[in-house]
Scaffold this motif. Structure first.
Motif, PDB file in Angstrom:
ATOM      1  N   UNK A 149      -9.725 -17.823  11.108  1.00  0.00           N
ATOM      2  CA  UNK A 149      -9.413 -17.745   9.551  1.00  0.00           C
ATOM      3  C   UNK A 149      -8.053 -18.455   9.549  1.00  0.00           C
ATOM      4  N   UNK A 150      -7.061 -18.031  10.440  1.00  0.00           N
ATOM      5  CA  UNK A 150      -5.799 -18.701  10.092  1.00  0.00           C
ATOM      6  C   UNK A 150      -5.255 -19.770  10.930  1.00  0.00           C
ATOM      7  N   UNK A 151      -5.986 -19.957  11.988  1.00  0.00           N
ATOM      8  CA  UNK A 151      -5.721 -21.009  12.985  1.00  0.00           C
ATOM      9  C   UNK A 151      -4.445 -20.711  14.177  1.00  0.00           C
ATOM     10  N   UNK A 152      -4.411 -19.343  13.943  1.00  0.00           N
ATOM     11  CA  UNK A 152      -3.520 -18.820  14.974  1.00  0.00           C
ATOM     12  C   UNK A 152      -3.417 -17.199  15.068  1.00  0.00           C
ATOM     13  N   UNK A 153      -3.099 -16.692  16.315  1.00  0.00           N
ATOM     14  CA  UNK A 153      -2.926 -15.218  16.392  1.00  0.00           C
ATOM     15  C   UNK A 153      -1.467 -15.143  16.966  1.00  0.00           C
ATOM     16  N   UNK A 154      -0.884 -13.967  16.827  1.00  0.00           N
ATOM     17  CA  UNK A 154       0.488 -13.343  17.561  1.00  0.00           C
ATOM     18  C   UNK A 154      -0.155 -12.062  18.261  1.00  0.00           C
ATOM     19  N   UNK A 155       0.208 -12.152  19.532  1.00  0.00           N
ATOM     20  CA  UNK A 155      -0.318 -11.213  20.602  1.00  0.00           C
ATOM     21  C   UNK A 155       0.780 -10.803  21.287  1.00  0.00           C
ATOM     22  N   UNK A 156       0.756  -9.397  21.978  1.00  0.00           N
ATOM     23  CA  UNK A 156       1.808  -9.058  23.080  1.00  0.00           C
ATOM     24  C   UNK A 156       1.549  -9.988  24.118  1.00  0.00           C
ATOM     25  N   UNK A 157       2.816 -10.208  24.943  1.00  0.00           N
ATOM     26  CA  UNK A 157       2.552 -11.403  26.158  1.00  0.00           C
ATOM     27  C   UNK A 157       3.251 -11.012  27.304  1.00  0.00           C
ATOM     28  N   UNK A 158       4.854 -11.428  27.320  1.00  0.00           N
ATOM     29  CA  UNK A 158       5.692 -11.339  28.470  1.00  0.00           C
ATOM     30  C   UNK A 158       6.365 -10.083  28.368  1.00  0.00           C
ATOM     31  N   UNK A 159       6.531  -9.366  29.493  1.00  0.00           N
ATOM     32  CA  UNK A 159       7.256  -8.054  29.456  1.00  0.00           C
ATOM     33  C   UNK A 159       8.952  -8.623  29.379  1.00  0.00           C
ATOM     34  N   UNK A 160       9.796  -7.835  29.305  1.00  0.00           N
ATOM     35  CA  UNK A 160      11.191  -8.314  29.108  1.00  0.00           C
ATOM     36  C   UNK A 160      11.694  -8.765  30.618  1.00  0.00           C
ATOM     37  N   UNK A 161      11.264  -8.071  31.656  1.00  0.00           N
ATOM     38  CA  UNK A 161      11.820  -8.700  33.004  1.00  0.00           C
ATOM     39  C   UNK A 161      11.211 -10.327  33.243  1.00  0.00           C
ATOM     40  N   UNK A 162       9.983 -10.484  32.867  1.00  0.00           N
ATOM     41  CA  UNK A 162       9.266 -11.675  32.898  1.00  0.00           C
ATOM     42  C   UNK A 162       9.992 -12.697  31.826  1.00  0.00           C
ATOM     43  N   UNK A 163      10.429 -12.209  30.648  1.00  0.00           N
ATOM     44  CA  UNK A 163      11.469 -13.266  29.854  1.00  0.00           C
ATOM     45  C   UNK A 163      12.684 -13.623  30.459  1.00  0.00           C
TER      46      UNK A 163
ATOM     47  N   UNK B 202       3.424 -17.817  35.713  1.00  0.00           N
ATOM     48  CA  UNK B 202       4.123 -16.771  35.071  1.00  0.00           C
ATOM     49  C   UNK B 202       3.125 -16.417  33.912  1.00  0.00           C
ATOM     50  N   UNK B 203       2.439 -17.258  33.304  1.00  0.00           N
ATOM     51  CA  UNK B 203       1.423 -17.114  32.133  1.00  0.00           C
ATOM     52  C   UNK B 203       0.401 -16.622  32.701  1.00  0.00           C
ATOM     53  N   UNK B 204      -0.326 -17.016  33.766  1.00  0.00           N
ATOM     54  CA  UNK B 204      -1.710 -17.085  34.291  1.00  0.00           C
ATOM     55  C   UNK B 204      -2.347 -15.587  34.021  1.00  0.00           C
ATOM     56  N   UNK B 205      -1.907 -14.462  34.254  1.00  0.00           N
ATOM     57  CA  UNK B 205      -2.369 -13.229  34.343  1.00  0.00           C
ATOM     58  C   UNK B 205      -2.575 -12.860  32.754  1.00  0.00           C
ATOM     59  N   UNK B 206      -1.663 -13.462  31.794  1.00  0.00           N
ATOM     60  CA  UNK B 206      -1.785 -13.141  30.381  1.00  0.00           C
ATOM     61  C   UNK B 206      -2.623 -14.186  29.878  1.00  0.00           C
TER      62      UNK B 206
ATOM     63  N   UNK C  31       5.889 -19.260  23.275  1.00  0.00           N
ATOM     64  CA  UNK C  31       6.276 -17.952  23.583  1.00  0.00           C
ATOM     65  C   UNK C  31       7.862 -18.156  23.443  1.00  0.00           C
ATOM     66  N   UNK C  32       8.436 -17.674  22.264  1.00  0.00           N
ATOM     67  CA  UNK C  32       9.941 -17.686  22.413  1.00  0.00           C
ATOM     68  C   UNK C  32      10.582 -16.599  23.529  1.00  0.00           C
ATOM     69  N   UNK C  33      11.587 -17.152  24.089  1.00  0.00           N
ATOM     70  CA  UNK C  33      12.478 -16.336  25.014  1.00  0.00           C
ATOM     71  C   UNK C  33      13.696 -15.719  24.785  1.00  0.00           C
ATOM     72  N   UNK C  34      13.934 -15.789  23.252  1.00  0.00           N
ATOM     73  CA  UNK C  34      14.641 -15.191  22.445  1.00  0.00           C
ATOM     74  C   UNK C  34      13.890 -14.765  21.102  1.00  0.00           C
TER      75      UNK C  34
END
Length: 738
Positions: free
Chosen positions: A24-38, A94-98, A144-147
């Protein structure tokens, strides 16, 4: 749950709810990286800086012109191939499991760190390149923004719903059809992605998007990982200027190609798999908006996203967006706005007594219309277009003068007298009105105003509250060729109507998607009402027309104007349809075609929708209809059972006194019924098929005791009439033989 139609396309996501939102929108926002991964990826960025070879500059590109200064730093345009491969390995690991958790078997092809310097780093409005054949597959960017990312530091901004609608052929040299309206799109059509560090926005690479400068003094660092379906072949479109700009080469590539590729230079060796024709044309803002009406180029049919012309004031991803009524707020009174949005209708005190009398005087001084046998007629059905135009002018003048007291940002677009002559044949079954505007962008409604007090006895309107949300398909002309999903269940719907009793001059404003109907007028005098159409001032009027001669039912969507409605009534449109003519034959512009996809729904499913919207069975209405038409109301005479145990004294089912068989089947009534049916047969031969006739007879037999008794008596009389001459002949022969 919404149903989506996928043609040739496989799912992007493992989770159905994400797939629906993505389509519908062309994108989704989802939880992804934990703080230590960031934190780890931030460190990786700084630790690999020593490997950087510097960005490719325009001075180093001799084969083509680099049109825009690149003010942001991203890995893809670095000169050092080893650095790009190192970044690719870090990010994909870093991204594979997510990505495996969310995406349905996707593989990476490009990985980027994206760094925006202080007070710089604008990324122009664009679509990402096409990395696969988008008629069959969808490539995505996992951003994925890192800040924490916001409008101040240059977050990603989307044109919602723009995916698979523009620039199907995209590459670094390919001219872009939106180039001349980029500033308009940036000013009016963007939705910023304000997301925290570590959250991912997964976007279709074909969506139109942008990011502004980083206006802060802090680091603005993000990651982009471009991925394609594992089974898909990666491609690259190369604009062949030597062909005169009329074709584009298709190259078969892989992740090594992108690691080694200078984005603007032509490599020495490539595998060319084909050529596609290309037309270099720019579009304007109006054409841009019209694309949101049209089918996507991947042929996937989905509900439209947020209105493309809406100013982007939503500062969260769509998971947090609460959509208002399409077209925004038009009521001056918030309580009326809320009631209209929730119920699909609202009552307004519209006309004064003097204005009511003025309209009645105008109506009675008009040429008398031919009254159909069913006794219900509207002035728009007249073939005299000057008459219908004069009625519209008068109604919009008188009723429109009062609209400013209730609305803002509106316009009126049609009008008609709506008259119900006395007689029980004038029942109007449950229905929805035509589609008048793009209902993903705006709403349309009718202001229906009786010119005398109305109630159940003289044919007041009844509504099914909340039904404006039941179906979202286009409602085309002509009737009865187009059949609504609930056409087979009108007897199920009718007893749930909430009859809205009004004083003369009051208005029932109802959404044109709201299911409404009216009982017959048994008052002995005509019931005269007036109606005008209303919508948002910026809405483009459209008409949905069932295209004739199509093997699969197809709806053509045409742009029209206010002059359309006095001319094109249902009878004219039905005549055009039966003769195989389209509205395009009369010069109206078709902006889209879509398969007719009115959903199938059972009586039980429809009843569940109706009751879940807060509607209750209207025993008083049902009892009146049963008494009027001579059938027994189910459960009305039962002293026990679920039918009576679940209602209070206020809803007690009345004791009906149905007409006797002799009262029902008088010679006059039988003749009138036969005359009416033959008239209907001539006007609507498509309705009176043998199956429909048999179904009606069976329905009547099931509902009415007097009809059953009448059928038995009639059958007996017919048999006696047929066999009596035979019996008399046999008896006479026997006597003569003696």
């Amino acid at each position: 749950m919404l149903n989506f139609k996928y043609l040739l396309m496989r799912n992007v996501f493992k989770q159905p709810e994400l797939q629906q939102q993505f389509d519908q929108f062309g994108y989704v926002a989802v939880p992804f990286l934990a703080p230590d991964e960031v934190a780890a990826l931030q460190n990786a960025y700084f630790e690999t800086l020593a490997l950087k070879g510097g960005n490719i500059t325009g001075e180093e590109v001799k084969t083509v012109a680099v049109k825009e200064r690149i003010t942001y730093d991203f890995t893809f345009i670095d000169k050092n191939i080893d650095y790009k491969r190192k970044v690719f390995d870090i990010i994909t690991a870093a991204f594979k499991k997510h990505t495996d958790h969310y995406l349905a078997d996707y593989k990476p092809i490009i990985a980027n760190f994206i760094y925006k310097p202080e007070n710089d780093g604008e990324v122009p409005l664009h679509q990402n390149w096409a990395f696969v054949d988008e008629s069959q597959y969808t490539s995505v960017s996992v951003w994925v923004p890192l800040v924490d990312s916001n409008e101040q530091n240059g977050t990603l901004q989307m044109v919602n719903g723009s995916h698979k609608r523009f620039g199907q052929i995209r590459g670094p040299l390919v001219p872009w059809e939106l180039d001349q309206i980029k500033s308009d799109i940036i000013d009016h059509y963007l939705t910023p992605m304000n997301v925290p560090a570590g959250q991912a926005v997964v976007l279709d690479d074909s969506i139109v998007h942008y990011s502004d400068r980083n206006l802060t003094s802090q680091l603005r660092l993000a990651i982009q990982l471009i991925m394609i379906p594992r089974e898909a072949t990666a491609i690259h479109y190369h604009y062949n200027t030597q062909s005169g700009g009329k074709e584009v080469e298709v190259w078969e590539v892989d992740e090594n190609f992108f690691a080694e590729f200078n984005p603007w230079k032509i490599p020495d060796e490539v595998k060319v798999t084909g050529k596609v024709p290309f037309s270099h044309e720019f579009i304007d803002v109006q054409q841009f908006e019209e694309r949101f009406f049209m089918p996507r180029y991947d042929k996937v049919t989905v509900p439209a996203a947020l209105p493309p012309s809406m100013q982007a004031t939503y500062h969260n991803p769509p998971t947090a967006v609460k959509l208002p009524l399409p077209g925004g707020f038009v009521f001056l009174n918030p309580q009326q706005q809320q009631h209209f949005e929730e119920k699909g209708w609202v009552v307004l005190d519209l006309l004064s007594d003097e204005e009511v009398q003025e309209l009645l005087h105008f109506y009675h001084n008009q040429p008398k219309q031919q009254v159909p046998e069913h006794g219900f007629h509207v002035s728009l059905d007249s073939s005299d277009t000057r008459f219908t135009a004069a009625v519209i002018d008068k109604l919009t003048q008188i009723m429109g003068n009062n609209a400013n007291r209730f609305f803002k940002d509106y316009k009126l677009f049609t009008g008609s007298f709506v008259v119900k002559e006395p007689g029980k044949q004038g029942i109007v079954p449950p229905h929805q009105d035509w589609t008048f505007v793009d209902e993903t962008k705006y709403f349309s409604a009718t202001l229906w105003t009786p010119l005398q007090d109305v109630n159940t006895d003289n044919g007041a309107l009844g509504v099914i509250s909340g039904s404006q949300n039941y179906f979202n398909h286009p409602r085309p002309s002509p009737a009865p060729v187009f059949k609504a999903p609930f056409d087979a269940h009108v007897f199920t719907v009718f007893p749930y109507l909430d009859i809205i009793e009004l004083k003369a001059g009051q208005a029932l404003m109802f959404n044109n998607r709201t299911i409404h109907a009216s009982p017959p007028n048994v008052s002995g005098a005509p019931r005269i009402a007036a109606g005008i159409g209303i919508t948002h001032k910026d809405a483009q009027l459209i008409h949905c027309y069932l295209e004739p001669g199509r093997q699969q039912p197809t709806v053509g969507i045409y742009t029209v104007n206010e002059q359309f409605f006095p001319v094109y009534n249902n009878e004219k449109l039905k005549s055009m349809y039966l003769s195989g003519r389209s509205l395009a034959d009369d010069g109206w512009e078709k902006i889209a075609e879509t398969p007719l996809q009115a959903p199938e729904i059972s009586a039980g499913e429809l009843t569940a929708k109706i009751t879940q919207s807060g509607n209750v069975f209207n025993w008083a209405l049902a009892a009146k209809m049963a008494a009027l038409f001579g059938y027994s109301l189910p459960g009305a005479n039962s002293a026990t059972g679920t039918g009576s145990n679940n209602h209070t004294d206020n809803n007690t089912q009345p004791d009906l006194q149905a007409e006797t068989w002799l009262q029902v089947y008088t010679p006059g009534r039988i003749w009138a019924e036969l005359k009416h049916k033959f008239g209907r047969l001539q006007q609507h031969p498509e309705i009176y098929t043998p199956a429909n006739v048999a179904a009606e007879l069976l329905q009547r037999g099931k509902q009415s005791k007097v009809v059953k008794a009448g059928a038995v008596v009639t059958a007996t009389a017919v048999l006696l009439r047929v066999f009596w001459p035979v019996l008399r002949f046999l008896w006479q022969n026997r006597r003569s033989s003696k």
